[in-house]
Motif scaffolding. Sequence first.
Motif, PDB file in Angstrom:
ATOM      1  N   LEU A  11       1.239  -1.031  -0.188  1.00 40.59           N
ATOM      2  CA  LEU A  11      -0.198   0.485   0.011  1.00 40.59           C
ATOM      3  C   LEU A  11       1.003   1.104   0.514  1.00 40.59           C
ATOM      4  CD1 LEU A  11      -3.030  -0.910   2.387  1.00 40.59           C
ATOM      5  CD2 LEU A  11      -3.086  -1.001   0.198  1.00 40.59           C
ATOM      6  N   ARG A  12       2.094   1.076   1.069  1.00 40.24           N
ATOM      7  CA  ARG A  12       2.791   2.288   1.350  1.00 40.24           C
ATOM      8  C   ARG A  12       3.075   2.342  -0.881  1.00 40.24           C
ATOM      9  NH1 ARG A  12       6.090   0.521   4.838  1.00 40.24           N
ATOM     10  NH2 ARG A  12       7.360  -0.335   2.819  1.00 40.24           N
ATOM     11  N   GLU A  13       4.367   1.571  -1.215  1.00 43.60           N
ATOM     12  CA  GLU A  13       4.638   1.380  -2.395  1.00 43.60           C
ATOM     13  C   GLU A  13       3.415   2.239  -3.586  1.00 43.60           C
ATOM     14  OE1 GLU A  13       6.470  -2.925  -3.219  1.00 43.60           O
ATOM     15  OE2 GLU A  13       7.471  -2.025  -1.367  1.00 43.60           O
ATOM     16  N   GLN A  14       2.507   1.463  -3.227  1.00 43.31           N
ATOM     17  CA  GLN A  14       1.299   1.753  -4.470  1.00 43.31           C
ATOM     18  C   GLN A  14       0.515   3.869  -4.021  1.00 43.31           C
ATOM     19  OE1 GLN A  14      -1.332  -1.240  -3.945  1.00 43.31           O
ATOM     20  NE2 GLN A  14      -2.537  -0.240  -6.172  1.00 43.31           N
ATOM     21  N   LEU A  15       0.999   4.050  -3.208  1.00 42.71           N
ATOM     22  CA  LEU A  15       0.083   5.198  -2.813  1.00 42.71           C
ATOM     23  C   LEU A  15       1.179   6.164  -3.221  1.00 42.71           C
ATOM     24  CD1 LEU A  15      -2.237   4.490  -0.133  1.00 42.71           C
ATOM     25  CD2 LEU A  15      -2.630   4.768  -2.454  1.00 42.71           C
ATOM     26  N   SER A  36     -13.488   4.505   2.742  1.00 44.23           N
ATOM     27  CA  SER A  36     -14.201   5.582   2.256  1.00 44.23           C
ATOM     28  C   SER A  36     -13.939   6.959   1.393  1.00 44.23           C
ATOM     29  CB  SER A  36     -15.214   4.782   2.227  1.00 44.23           C
ATOM     30  OG  SER A  36     -16.487   3.870   2.020  1.00 44.23           O
ATOM     31  N   PHE A  37     -13.371   7.536   2.538  1.00 46.25           N
ATOM     32  CA  PHE A  37     -12.903   8.975   2.078  1.00 46.25           C
ATOM     33  C   PHE A  37     -11.789   8.062   1.634  1.00 46.25           C
ATOM     34  CE2 PHE A  37     -10.430  12.347   3.979  1.00 46.25           C
ATOM     35  CZ  PHE A  37     -11.119  13.180   3.498  1.00 46.25           C
ATOM     36  N   GLY A  42      -8.762   9.655  -5.526  1.00 45.16           N
ATOM     37  CA  GLY A  42      -8.146   9.665  -6.954  1.00 45.16           C
ATOM     38  C   GLY A  42      -8.269   8.316  -7.310  1.00 45.16           C
ATOM     39  N   SER A  43      -7.598   8.130  -8.645  1.00 46.76           N
ATOM     40  CA  SER A  43      -7.129   6.887  -8.811  1.00 46.76           C
ATOM     41  C   SER A  43      -6.393   5.774  -7.820  1.00 46.76           C
ATOM     42  CB  SER A  43      -6.747   7.297 -10.939  1.00 46.76           C
ATOM     43  OG  SER A  43      -5.386   7.532 -10.287  1.00 46.76           O
ATOM     44  N   SER A  44      -5.212   6.414  -7.867  1.00 43.20           N
ATOM     45  CA  SER A  44      -4.383   5.030  -6.794  1.00 43.20           C
ATOM     46  C   SER A  44      -4.794   4.903  -5.649  1.00 43.20           C
ATOM     47  CB  SER A  44      -2.660   6.032  -7.219  1.00 43.20           C
ATOM     48  OG  SER A  44      -3.182   6.776  -6.758  1.00 43.20           O
ATOM     49  N   TRP A  45      -5.584   5.953  -5.461  1.00 42.60           N
ATOM     50  CA  TRP A  45      -6.467   5.512  -3.474  1.00 42.60           C
ATOM     51  C   TRP A  45      -7.482   4.136  -4.089  1.00 42.60           C
ATOM     52  CZ3 TRP A  45      -4.793   7.378   1.107  1.00 42.60           C
ATOM     53  CH2 TRP A  45      -3.557   8.330   0.940  1.00 42.60           C
TER      54      TRP A  45
END
Length: 85
Positions: A11-15, A36-37, A42-45
């Motif tokens: 998750l850290r790497e992706q975000l 949900s918030f 955005g798309s990566s989230w």
Amino acid sequence: MKVKVLFFAGLREQLGTSGEEIELPADVTTVAALRSFLFGKGSSWKEALSEKKLIRTAVNQDMVEAGARIKPSDEIAFLPAVTGG
């Protein structure tokens, strides 16, 4: 309400971030609502926090379910589920 949100492993790497302090709207009072918030950022989230992905959550270092309540100054950590073998 301000909380500290941490992201681990993939998750850290992706975000592209290990975490941040976030001011939440008044209606974000549970882990599920927080997810949900963040999903709406955005798309990566959306990809990282997709409901299809199994993500574990800890509040103040205690593992919790999606319905767990969050309070101001809490530390919420999102961790990808890990499988071993």
